[in-house]
Scaffold this motif. Structure first.
Motif, PDB file in Angstrom:
ATOM      1  N   ASP A 193      14.306   5.032  -2.546  1.00 57.26           N
ATOM      2  CA  ASP A 193      15.046   4.211  -1.613  1.00 57.26           C
ATOM      3  C   ASP A 193      14.286   4.079  -0.359  1.00 57.26           C
ATOM      4  OD1 ASP A 193      15.247   6.863  -0.468  1.00 57.26           O
ATOM      5  OD2 ASP A 193      17.578   6.887  -0.302  1.00 57.26           O
ATOM      6  N   LYS A 194      12.892   4.536  -0.327  1.00 56.40           N
ATOM      7  CA  LYS A 194      11.910   4.412   0.707  1.00 56.40           C
ATOM      8  C   LYS A 194      11.002   3.063   0.973  1.00 56.40           C
ATOM      9  CE  LYS A 194      13.518   8.418   2.547  1.00 56.40           C
ATOM     10  NZ  LYS A 194      14.662   8.697   1.241  1.00 56.40           N
ATOM     11  N   LYS A 195      10.337   2.829   1.760  1.00 57.24           N
ATOM     12  CA  LYS A 195       9.652   1.832   1.757  1.00 57.24           C
ATOM     13  C   LYS A 195       8.036   2.247   1.780  1.00 57.24           C
ATOM     14  CE  LYS A 195      12.150  -1.828   3.121  1.00 57.24           C
ATOM     15  NZ  LYS A 195      13.487  -1.272   2.902  1.00 57.24           N
ATOM     16  N   LEU A 196       7.275   1.537   1.059  1.00 63.68           N
ATOM     17  CA  LEU A 196       5.795   1.829   0.868  1.00 63.68           C
ATOM     18  C   LEU A 196       5.293   0.459   1.454  1.00 63.68           C
ATOM     19  CD1 LEU A 196       3.204   3.375  -0.119  1.00 63.68           C
ATOM     20  CD2 LEU A 196       3.586   1.935  -2.291  1.00 63.68           C
ATOM     21  N   TYR A 197       4.448   0.832   2.462  1.00 62.75           N
ATOM     22  CA  TYR A 197       3.439  -0.076   3.177  1.00 62.75           C
ATOM     23  C   TYR A 197       2.205  -0.063   2.467  1.00 62.75           C
ATOM     24  CZ  TYR A 197       7.456  -0.958   6.061  1.00 62.75           C
ATOM     25  OH  TYR A 197       8.699  -1.294   6.713  1.00 62.75           O
ATOM     26  N   MET A 198       1.710  -1.220   1.919  1.00 63.03           N
ATOM     27  CA  MET A 198       0.356  -1.183   1.237  1.00 63.03           C
ATOM     28  C   MET A 198      -0.728  -2.142   1.814  1.00 63.03           C
ATOM     29  SD  MET A 198      -0.449  -1.892  -2.800  1.00 63.03           S
ATOM     30  CE  MET A 198       0.939  -0.668  -3.046  1.00 63.03           C
ATOM     31  N   THR A 199      -1.609  -1.701   2.420  1.00 60.61           N
ATOM     32  CA  THR A 199      -2.809  -2.675   2.800  1.00 60.61           C
ATOM     33  C   THR A 199      -3.916  -2.812   1.899  1.00 60.61           C
ATOM     34  OG1 THR A 199      -2.227  -2.246   5.162  1.00 60.61           O
ATOM     35  CG2 THR A 199      -3.966  -3.474   4.689  1.00 60.61           C
TER      36      THR A 199
END
Length: 440
Positions: free
Chosen positions: A230-236
Motif C-alpha cells: 500500500d506504499k508508493k514507489l517513485y521511479m525515475t
C-alpha cells in the motif's frame, strides 16, 4: 594480484569450489584476531594487511569468524576492487561505519531458510567504464531459499542484477531486494540509484512495502516483480539505451508505481500485468502494455507496445498534455487506440503530435476502395471531461502523402493527390479558362 604456482593450481582439484574461489582473491576475511570485527585491523585478514583500491576481497559470514552474529565495522570509507560476500547463516548483519566503494559486489546467499543481507552503510559499486555490477544471487543450489537483500542505506551502482534463485525444490522461491525500515529516500536522493541496467530475474522482486520509496534506474529488464503493497514507489528512468521488462507489479489499495521518464532511450513494459499509478513523461520513449495511470505528457513519446500492428490500447486514468507525442500503429482496418477513463486536458500553445506508423500501400488501398476515398479510425475515447475538440492536434507519418481530419476522437485519412495529378488538374483548369476567354 596473486600468482599461483603450478603445484598450488594442481592441488585445487582436491578442494571444494569455495576454496578455489577464495584462493583467487587478494584478501580473505578471517576474523581470528581479538574479535573487534574492524575492516582496518590487519590481523582480521589473510594475508595480514588491509585491502586497498583495486584489491579483490572475499568475505564469508560464519559463526567461526564472528560475522554471523556481528557487523563488520568499516571505520570510514573504503575502496576496493571486486567483493564477494557469502552469507552462510541466517542473519541480518552486514557492515556499518562508512561507505564501501567496490568495482563489483557479489552478494551470495549460501544458506537455507531465510538469509538476510542488511546494508547498514552506503554501498557504491562502479567502474570507470560503467560496467560495475551489484550481483545478488545464490551460487550453490539449496533445498529452501527465501532470501532478502535489505537496503537500509543508500545504494548506487553502474548495474544491478538480482539473479533467478537456484533451488532443488520445485516450490517457487524468491530473492528480494527490499527497502529497509529507515525510509525510502527522496527524489533528489533516491534510495537506489542505478546508472544503467536494473535487472530482475525470474522469481525475484523489488519490495518497497515498508515506506514510500524513490529509486532511479537507467532502464529495467528481466522477468521479476515490483511489490509496493500500500506504499508508493517513485521511479525515475534516466538511461540512453533500450530496455525491455517482462515482469509484473503487485500493489494494494493506496499503493502504486509512478514513473518519470527523463531519459533519451526507450523503456518497454511488455507485460499487461505491469500497471502504473502514473507517468510523468518528460523525454525518451515509454511503451506500456498495462495501464499508464494518470499521465502528464510534456515531452518524449508514450505508446502502447510498438509492434507494427494495430489493435493495442494505450490505457490511462487521465491525460494532461502540454507537449510530447503519442505513437499509434495502424494496421489495415485496425488501429491502436487511446482509452482515457477520466479527464483529458491540454495546456500551452503547442501541438499534441500523434506519430502514426503504418504501411503506405495498405493505407492507399483502403482509401481507394472506399466510396468517398477516405478512411476513418476511432482513435480516442474519454470517460470524463475532455479537450478532445481542441484544434491543436498534428498527425505525422513517414510519407507526407496523406491528409488528416480529426474530430471528436475520430481520425479521417485521405490521400493527397500526386504532383502529376495536381499538374493535370491545374492544366485542365487552365484549358477551361482559355476556352472561356475564346468564347467571349
Amino acid at each position: 594480484m596473486k600468482i599461483n604456482s603450478v603445484i598450488a593450481q594442481l592441488s585445487l582439484f582436491a578442494v571444494s569450489y569455495s576454496a578455489y574461489s577464495q584462493d583467487s582473491y587478494d584478501y580473505i576475511w578471517s576474523g581470528t584476531s581479538t574479535g573487534d570485527f574492524k575492516w582496518t585491523t590487519s590481523s582480521n585478514w589473510s594475508p595480514n594487511g588491509v585491502p586497498s583500491s583495486g584489491d579483490s576481497v572475499y568475505i564469508n559470514s560464519t559463526s567461526e569468524n564472528g560475522l554471523g552474529a556481528n557487523n563488520l565495522d568499516l571505520g570510514g570509507d573504503v575502496y576496493v576492487g571486486d567483493v564477494t560476500w557469502v552469507l552462510a547463516s541466517e542473519t541480518q548483519k552486514l557492515y556499518t561505519g562508512g561507505t564501501l566503494n567496490a568495482e563489483n559486489f557479489t552478494a551470495d546467499f549460501g544458506s537455507k531458510g531465510w538469509p538476510q543481507f542488511c546494508i547498514g552503510s552506503r554501498l557504491n559499486v562502479s567502474k570507470s567504464d560503467g560496467t560495475g555490477k551489484l550481483l545478488i544471487h545464490n551460487s550453490s543450489k539449496v533445498d529452501n531459499l527465501e532470501a532478502q537483500f535489505i537496503v537500509n542505506a543508500a545504494v548506487s551502482a553502474d548495474n544491478i542484477e538480482i539473479a533467478t534463485p537456484d533451488v532443488w525444490s520445485s516450490t517457487s522461491r524468491y530473492i528480494y531486494i527490499s527497502i529497509g525500515w529507515n525510509g525510502g529516500g527522496s527524489a533528489e536522493n533516491p534510495k537506489i540509484k542505478v546508472l544503467n541496467e536494473f535487472k530482475l530475474g525470474d522469481s525475484t522482486a523489488l519490495k518497497t512495502d515498508s515506506a514510500t520509496t524513490y529509486v532511479s534506474f537507467g532502464g529495467i529488464s528481466g522477468f521479476g516483480s515490483f511489490m509496493t503493497g500500500d506504499k508508493k514507489l517513485y521511479m525515475t528512468l534516466t538511461g540512453s539505451g533500450s530496455y525491455e521488462f517482462s515482469g509484473v507489479s503487485s500493489v494494494t489499495d493506496g499503493g502504486g508505481i509512478i514513473v518519470t521518464s527523463a531519459s533519451s532511450g526507450v523503456q518497454k513494459f511488455v507485460n499487461s500485468g505491469f500497471n502504473l499509478a502514473g507517468v510523468n513523461m518528460q523525454s525518451g520513449r515509454l511503451e506500456i502494455a498495462g495501464s499508464a495511470g494518470d499521465v502528464v505528457l510534456s515531452g518524449g513519446t508514450i505508446s502502447s507496445i510498438e509492434n507494427g500492428s494495430g489493435g493495442d490500447v494505450l490505457t490511462m486514468d487521465s491525460l494532461t498534455w502540454s507537449g510530447g507525442k503519442i505513437a499509434l500503429d495502424l494496421d489495415g482496418e485496425y488501429a491502436d487506440t487511446v482509452s482515457i477513463s477520466g479527464n483529458f486536458s491540454t495546456t500551452g500553445s503547442g501541438e499534441l503530435v500523434f506519430d502514426l506508423n503504418f504501411d503506405e500501400i495498405v493505407m492507399r488501398n483502403l482509401i481507394e476502395s472506399s466510396e468517398d476515398k477516405k478512411y476513418t479510425y476511432d482513435l480516442i475515447s474519454v470517460g470524463g471531461t475532455s479537450d478532445i475538440a481542441n484544434t491543436n492536434f498534428v498527425f505525422e507519418d513517414d510519407y507526407g502523402t496523406f491528409s488528416y481530419d480529426f474530430e471528436n476522437g475520430m481520425l479521417t485519412i485521405s490521400q493527397i493527390p500526386e504532383p502529376a495529378a495536381i499538374a493535370a488538374i491545374l492544366g485542365a483548369i487552365a484549358l477551361g479558362v482559355a476556352a472561356r476567354r475564346r468564347r467571349k
